[in-house]
Write a protein that holds these residues in place. Structure first.
Motif, mmCIF file in Angstrom:
data_model
loop_
_atom_site.group_PDB
_atom_site.id
_atom_site.type_symbol
_atom_site.label_atom_id
_atom_site.label_comp_id
_atom_site.label_asym_id
_atom_site.label_seq_id
_atom_site.Cartn_x
_atom_site.Cartn_y
_atom_site.Cartn_z
ATOM 1 N N LYS A 187 0.851 -1.209 0.000
ATOM 2 C CA LYS A 187 0.000 0.000 0.000
ATOM 3 C C LYS A 187 0.875 1.243 0.000
ATOM 4 O O LYS A 187 0.588 2.233 -0.698
ATOM 5 C CB LYS A 187 -0.923 0.000 1.218
ATOM 6 N N ILE A 188 1.957 1.189 0.809
ATOM 7 C CA ILE A 188 2.913 2.290 0.815
ATOM 8 C C ILE A 188 3.529 2.443 -0.577
ATOM 9 O O ILE A 188 3.674 3.555 -1.103
ATOM 10 C CB ILE A 188 4.028 2.045 1.868
ATOM 11 N N ILE B 129 1.199 4.202 -2.837
ATOM 12 C CA ILE B 129 1.142 5.635 -2.549
ATOM 13 C C ILE B 129 2.379 6.339 -3.102
ATOM 14 O O ILE B 129 2.273 7.378 -3.764
ATOM 15 C CB ILE B 129 1.004 5.866 -1.030
ATOM 16 N N LEU C 96 2.199 6.550 -6.867
ATOM 17 C CA LEU C 96 1.203 7.486 -7.393
ATOM 18 C C LEU C 96 1.570 8.936 -7.105
ATOM 19 O O LEU C 96 1.311 9.818 -7.925
ATOM 20 C CB LEU C 96 -0.190 7.151 -6.836
ATOM 21 N N MET D 16 -3.419 0.073 -6.100
ATOM 22 C CA MET D 16 -4.527 0.826 -5.514
ATOM 23 C C MET D 16 -5.839 0.062 -5.701
ATOM 24 O O MET D 16 -6.666 -0.022 -4.791
ATOM 25 C CB MET D 16 -4.588 2.197 -6.199
#
Lengths: 70, 221
Positions: free
Chosen positions: B7-8, B11, B14, B198
């Motif tokens: 997830k990191i 992020i 993106l 994502m």
């Protein structure tokens, strides 16, 4: 003679590049307005990610609660 | 799936894509700065295809295992895939308004993508029309395979057979059309990976929510 041909080719290539040079938002870049746009987009993006993390934490809490019940 | 590192990663990728996509140099083309839309529009369709692919894998798995969890996974990946598809369609229309002059041009790529999305919308309509859970899961798993099998030619094959204004179609390979040179690849590929993760993240949240819902309704019975 050969040099002249090369020179002509060189000049021709220059004009071709110029003909393909389309207008871009160079002014917006050079005076830094673009950084305002980038900053605003990043705030929205980071806000969305924070939202996802808090949502995940809520789901996790609910999962734990349900597991404790059993 | 509950680990946080990817997830990191999503992020970080993106954030990098949104900075690089707006600031890095791009080739100076006839469509001017709007070439940057490629960083945001195309990954939506990549994301949709990946989500639908995972969805159909779980649909097939459901037909083998008959496990409720596979059905939930299948429907939620289809859900997120559809969301990606709608975003891809809307961003494509805005771009088309600039590049082609109209929001809706009836271009083979637009029409094919619209039909593919309608096929997937019908999947959700089909699901909601069953009372019996097992019946719903089995029939919608079968329909999911049909939907995926029709999405591939509708978006990736048929537009290439007709004359289309969309880059990558009309017999052209997708990546050379806009001269996706090294500079653009450096932002484009991270965008695809970032949005893919994502999509996985949002899907996993929805799946966990659905699983909780199932558990609660089971304990109430």
């Amino acid at each position: 003679m050969k040099k002249l041909v090369y020179l002509m080719l060189f000049m021709l290539s220059g004009t071709v590049v110029q003909a393909q040079d389309f207008e871009m938002a160079d002014v917006m870049r050079s005076n830094g307005q673009i950084y305002v746009v980038v900053a605003i987009i990043l705030i929205v993006l980071l806000g969305l990610f924070t939202f996802l993390f808090t949502l995940e934490r809520k789901i996790k809490r609910l999962e734990n609660k349900l597991n404790d019940k059993k | 799936m509950k680990k946080t590192w990817w997830k990191i990663l999503a992020i970080v990728l993106l954030v990098y894509v949104h900075i690089g996509g707006l600031l890095f140099a791009v080739p100076r083309l006839r469509i001017h700065e709007t070439i940057r839309s490629l960083y945001f529009h195309v990954p939506m369709w990549f994301g949709m295809t990946f989500m639908f692919l995972i969805s159909v894998v779980y649909a097939i798995r459901y037909l083998v295992t008959s496990s409720k969890e596979d059905d939930i996974r299948s429907v939620e990946f289809a859900n997120v895939g559809t969301a990606f598809g709608v975003l891809g369609m809307l961003t494509g229309m805005v771009w088309a308004h600039y590049a082609w002059g109209l929001f809706w041009h009836g271009d083979p790529k637009q029409v094919g993508a619209a039909i593919a999305l309608l096929v997937y919308l019908a999947y959700f309509v089909l699901r909601s029309s069953f009372q019996n859970q097992e019946q719903r899961a089995r029939l919608s798993a079968v329909y999911n395979i049909f939907a995926f099998a029709s999405m591939i030619p509708l978006i990736f094959i048929i537009p290439r057979l007709y004359s289309s204004m969309h880059p990558g179609d009309d017999g052209n390979p997708a990546f050379n059309a806009y001269d996706l040179d090294g500079r653009m690849r450096l932002v484009f590929y991270p965008a695809v990976i970032g949005w893919f993760f994502m999509g996985l993240w949002i899907s996993s949240l929805r799946i966990r929510y659905r699983a909780l819902n199932e558990k609660i309704s089971e304990t109430e019975l």
